[in-house]
Every structure is written in structure tokens, then in C-alpha cells.
Design a protein around this motif. Sequence first.
Motif, PDB file in Angstrom:
ATOM      1  N   ASP A   1      -0.293  -0.142   2.363  1.00 28.52           N
ATOM      2  CA  ASP A   1      -0.895   0.824   1.435  1.00 28.52           C
ATOM      3  C   ASP A   1       0.070   1.115   0.276  1.00 28.52           C
ATOM      4  N   VAL A   2       0.203   0.142  -0.608  1.00 30.61           N
ATOM      5  CA  VAL A   2       1.163   0.278  -1.708  1.00 30.61           C
ATOM      6  C   VAL A   2       0.842   1.458  -2.641  1.00 30.61           C
ATOM      7  N   PRO A   3      -0.408   1.634  -3.114  1.00 30.68           N
ATOM      8  CA  PRO A   3      -0.656   2.777  -4.001  1.00 30.68           C
ATOM      9  C   PRO A   3      -0.327   4.119  -3.330  1.00 30.68           C
ATOM     10  N   GLY A   4      -0.659   4.236  -2.055  1.00 33.10           N
ATOM     11  CA  GLY A   4      -0.395   5.479  -1.314  1.00 33.10           C
ATOM     12  C   GLY A   4       1.095   5.713  -1.119  1.00 33.10           C
ATOM     13  N   ILE A   5       1.807   4.671  -0.771  1.00 32.93           N
ATOM     14  CA  ILE A   5       3.260   4.797  -0.561  1.00 32.93           C
ATOM     15  C   ILE A   5       3.931   5.131  -1.896  1.00 32.93           C
ATOM     16  N   GLY A   6       3.440   4.498  -2.969  1.00 34.29           N
ATOM     17  CA  GLY A   6       3.983   4.769  -4.303  1.00 34.29           C
ATOM     18  C   GLY A   6       3.765   6.224  -4.709  1.00 34.29           C
ATOM     19  N   ALA A   7       2.558   6.741  -4.441  1.00 31.19           N
ATOM     20  CA  ALA A   7       2.251   8.131  -4.808  1.00 31.19           C
ATOM     21  C   ALA A   7       3.194   9.081  -4.069  1.00 31.19           C
ATOM     22  N   LEU A   8       3.386   8.793  -2.792  1.00 24.95           N
ATOM     23  CA  LEU A   8       4.283   9.620  -1.978  1.00 24.95           C
ATOM     24  C   LEU A   8       5.708   9.589  -2.543  1.00 24.95           C
ATOM     25  N   CYS A   9       6.173   8.406  -2.893  1.00 29.05           N
ATOM     26  CA  CYS A   9       7.544   8.268  -3.418  1.00 29.05           C
ATOM     27  C   CYS A   9       7.669   9.044  -4.732  1.00 29.05           C
ATOM     28  N   HIS A  10       6.660   8.950  -5.588  1.00 28.21           N
ATOM     29  CA  HIS A  10       6.733   9.656  -6.872  1.00 28.21           C
ATOM     30  C   HIS A  10       6.765  11.161  -6.661  1.00 28.21           C
TER      31      HIS A  10
ATOM     32  N   LYS B   1      -1.395   2.760 -12.043  1.00 26.98           N
ATOM     33  CA  LYS B   1      -2.314   3.306 -11.018  1.00 26.98           C
ATOM     34  C   LYS B   1      -1.747   3.108  -9.610  1.00 26.98           C
ATOM     35  N   ASP B   2      -1.021   2.040  -9.409  1.00 30.57           N
ATOM     36  CA  ASP B   2      -0.510   1.740  -8.069  1.00 30.57           C
ATOM     37  C   ASP B   2       0.853   2.393  -7.802  1.00 30.57           C
ATOM     38  N   ASN B   3       1.342   3.153  -8.762  1.00 27.96           N
ATOM     39  CA  ASN B   3       2.566   3.979  -8.583  1.00 27.96           C
ATOM     40  C   ASN B   3       3.799   3.158  -8.201  1.00 27.96           C
ATOM     41  N   ILE B   4       3.976   2.053  -8.891  1.00 29.90           N
ATOM     42  CA  ILE B   4       5.089   1.148  -8.560  1.00 29.90           C
ATOM     43  C   ILE B   4       6.216   1.293  -9.586  1.00 29.90           C
ATOM     44  N   ASP B   5       7.459   1.335  -9.106  1.00 30.17           N
ATOM     45  CA  ASP B   5       8.622   1.416 -10.007  1.00 30.17           C
ATOM     46  C   ASP B   5       9.268   0.058 -10.221  1.00 30.17           C
ATOM     47  N   LEU B   6       9.267  -0.752  -9.166  1.00 31.89           N
ATOM     48  CA  LEU B   6       9.905  -2.071  -9.217  1.00 31.89           C
ATOM     49  C   LEU B   6       9.004  -3.044  -8.452  1.00 31.89           C
ATOM     50  N   LEU B   7       8.751  -4.209  -9.034  1.00 31.60           N
ATOM     51  CA  LEU B   7       7.856  -5.179  -8.357  1.00 31.60           C
ATOM     52  C   LEU B   7       8.408  -6.593  -8.540  1.00 31.60           C
ATOM     53  N   SER B   8       8.495  -7.321  -7.429  1.00 33.47           N
ATOM     54  CA  SER B   8       9.008  -8.696  -7.479  1.00 33.47           C
ATOM     55  C   SER B   8       7.863  -9.688  -7.393  1.00 33.47           C
ATOM     56  N   MET B   9       7.988 -10.764  -8.174  1.00 29.49           N
ATOM     57  CA  MET B   9       7.015 -11.858  -8.063  1.00 29.49           C
ATOM     58  C   MET B   9       7.680 -13.196  -8.367  1.00 29.49           C
TER      59      MET B   9
END
Length: 410
Positions: A166-175, A198-206
Amino acid sequence: MNKPIYFDNAATTRCDPRVVEAMLPYFTEKFGNPGSRNHSFGWVAEDAVETARRQVAALLGADRKEVIFTSGATESNNLAIKGAASMYAKAPAGSSGRGHIITAMHEHKAVLDPCKRLQKEGFEVTYLEPPADGVITAEQVAGALRDDTILVTIMWANNEIGTINDVPGIGALCHERGVIFHTDATQWAGKMPVDVNKDNIDLLSMSGHKIYGPKGVGALYVRRRRPRVRLTAIQEGGGQERGMRSGTLNVPGIVGLGAAAALCAEEMEAERERLGAMRRRLETTIIEQLDEVQVNGHPDKRLPHLTNISFGFVEGESLMMACKDIAMSSGSACTSASLEPSYVLKSLGVGDELAHSSLRLSLGRFNTEEEVDFAAGQIVESVRKLRDLSPLYDMHKEGIDITKIEWAAH
Ligand SMILES: Cc1ncc(COP(=O)(O)O)c(C=O)c1O
């Protein structure tokens, strides 16, 4: 139909010919260094890099200034995790109590090993144990957050079982809690929609080679606003990529990554449908014809194109040998050199026996329905043949509970 059939797209993908075509001029006539600011060779290369930056940013819903090019997801993960830990450490290097990091036991080694390194350097790390369905929720992360937590790193989709956290949820919690949130989106980005805001991400690897681009190139998204994330560089030199990643840019690779990102964005919706239908067909055919088969991970919260199946009473390695016309994987490519059962499956509570009997099949852009039907047929036939040779399977069929047998020790 050409054989062998490639069903290992989670390990790497074939570079799309359209990507190769976009890259070719940057090896020969357009060979400039984007750092050369005083002539047209440099300007042409710089333009190409900036186009690619925009293409990657568009795939992620980011601003192009937030994209840092790297050599792949391993480097992106290292830079994100070590770079954030060092920047936000609560105590100087060499001391203990430098801060707390949360990750999960079934992350890729490119996350787990940097975390282990940080433990040696005075950080504390919590490794969340996934539930049996493999999905990490915001509630589980909330239970592990502490006042000194500085970083949460949870992958978007798991590379072995395809389960989606649950990336968006975990991101919201972290923020909410003022904690930096990193996600390893190597198996997700390019296949599934991303909107870093929208997905509340600070750092993303690809990574390029998982999305029909070249190997040896990847990207790290680094948020610039609300909050502005800062990283300590782990590689120093010419100060490229806003000082976060020194080194002359891999221009052809970056052009390829950009082209691959643009194609993925364009074809994503249709591909998700097509590959999802093909994966369901593969699973259904196998499940309908064989008993003692289990699909690992959450039934719905998983990638459309990937399945991980355990075949009771059959060794995964023997099954792969029997299905020589199909390229697939038992566990992840990175660990399949060892015959240890997959640590990912073990962390979900799958027993050693079943973990040893698991196969990962990951479909991709160049697969066809005809290939799926061929693979399903060959797997079913091979499992039946191997079980015909298995005394344990015979005993199971006779109703004997083989877990209760006391084997004589010699
Ligand atoms: C989830 C995940 N993270 C990181 C990596 C490493 O990516 P790269 O090969 O680009 O370094 C992989 C590839 O195996 C992966 O599946």
C-alpha cells in the motif's frame, strides 16, 4: 512461435527495437558529452538528456528537475537509502543512535543490503515481517514508527511474487509523521500508473532494463517540494545530476530509458489488460488440470503480468529442466544461483518444501497467447511426468500424511 519462450520479464526485458533505434545516433554522430557547454556536440547531447528527463518525469507525474539518472535500480536504491540516512542522521558518523529505518523482510537485496550496511554504521533497522499474503499495509508500518524514524523504504511491487504494497497509504502516513518515504518501484514503474504527488512518494527507484529499455541505466526520483528531500552523494566527482550523482552521463542509455518510459506510458493501459488476461489464462489452465498447486501471494493485490506458483511434490529446478523450451525462474534471478529456498517465500511462511517447488513466470510486451497456451501445456505435462516418478506423491494419493512419517536415519 520461436522457442525457447521468454517468460522471465521480471528478471529483464528485451530492449524494444524502437528504443534501440532512438539510441543509435548517440553512439556515433551525436556522441557529445552533455557537460561540454561550449560547443554544439555538447548541446545536442544535453538536449537529448533533457528530453529523456522529461519523458521519465512524465511517466512518474514528476517535475523533470526531480529526476536523477543512475546506472540502474541498485544504484538508485543505494543512493536513496544511504544518501537519506546520512543526510538526516540524528547523530554523527561513528556513534550509535543515528536514527531508525523501516523496511520489510521480502524487499530486494538492493534494499536489504544497504540497510544492513547502515546497521553497521550506527542506524537501527526494523524489518517488517510480511503477512501470508505478502502485502505490507500502512497499519503495519504505523506500528513500527518511532520518534527517531528517519526513513521508510517499502517496495511497490515484489519482484518474486508480484504482490503490491500500500504505497500511497504508507506515503501518506510518512508525510503526516515527517518521515522520508522511499519506494523501490523497479517492477512497478512503466507497467502501472505512478503519480508521485498523489501517491505521497519522496524517493522512487526505477530501472531501464525492466521496461524494455537498455541495461545499466536507471533513475531516482527525488522530491523537490513539500518536503524538499536532500541526499548525501555516495559518489563524488564532476558534480553532475545536481551533485547527487557525479560521472559523465550515459547518453545513449539515458535516451533509451526516456524512449522506453514514453512507450510504456503510451501503451500501459492496453498492456495491463492484455497481460492480465494472459496471466489469468495461464493460471487457470494449470490449476484446472493439476492438484496440489498454489499461487503465492495476495490473489488480487498483485501485478497483472506475474505469477508465482508452487507445485507440490515437484522440485522447481527439475521442473525447469523438464520445461527447457520455457525461460522462467525459480525464485529471483539474483538468488537462483544458490539452491536455498527463496527468502521471499519463506518470509511469507511458505514451507521449505513448497518454496523449493515454486516457479515465477513473468509475461511481457513480446509474449503472445499462443506462447501462454504452449507453456501451460508443457508445465502440466512435465509436472505429471515428475509426479509419476515421485513415491511421495503416490503416498499422498493413498491418503498418507507424509508430514507425519518418521524416516529412518542412517
Ligand atoms: C525490485 C527490484 N529492485 C532492484 C532491482 C535491481 O535493478 P538493477 O538491475 O537495475 O540494478 C531489481 C532487479 O532485479 C528488482 O527487481
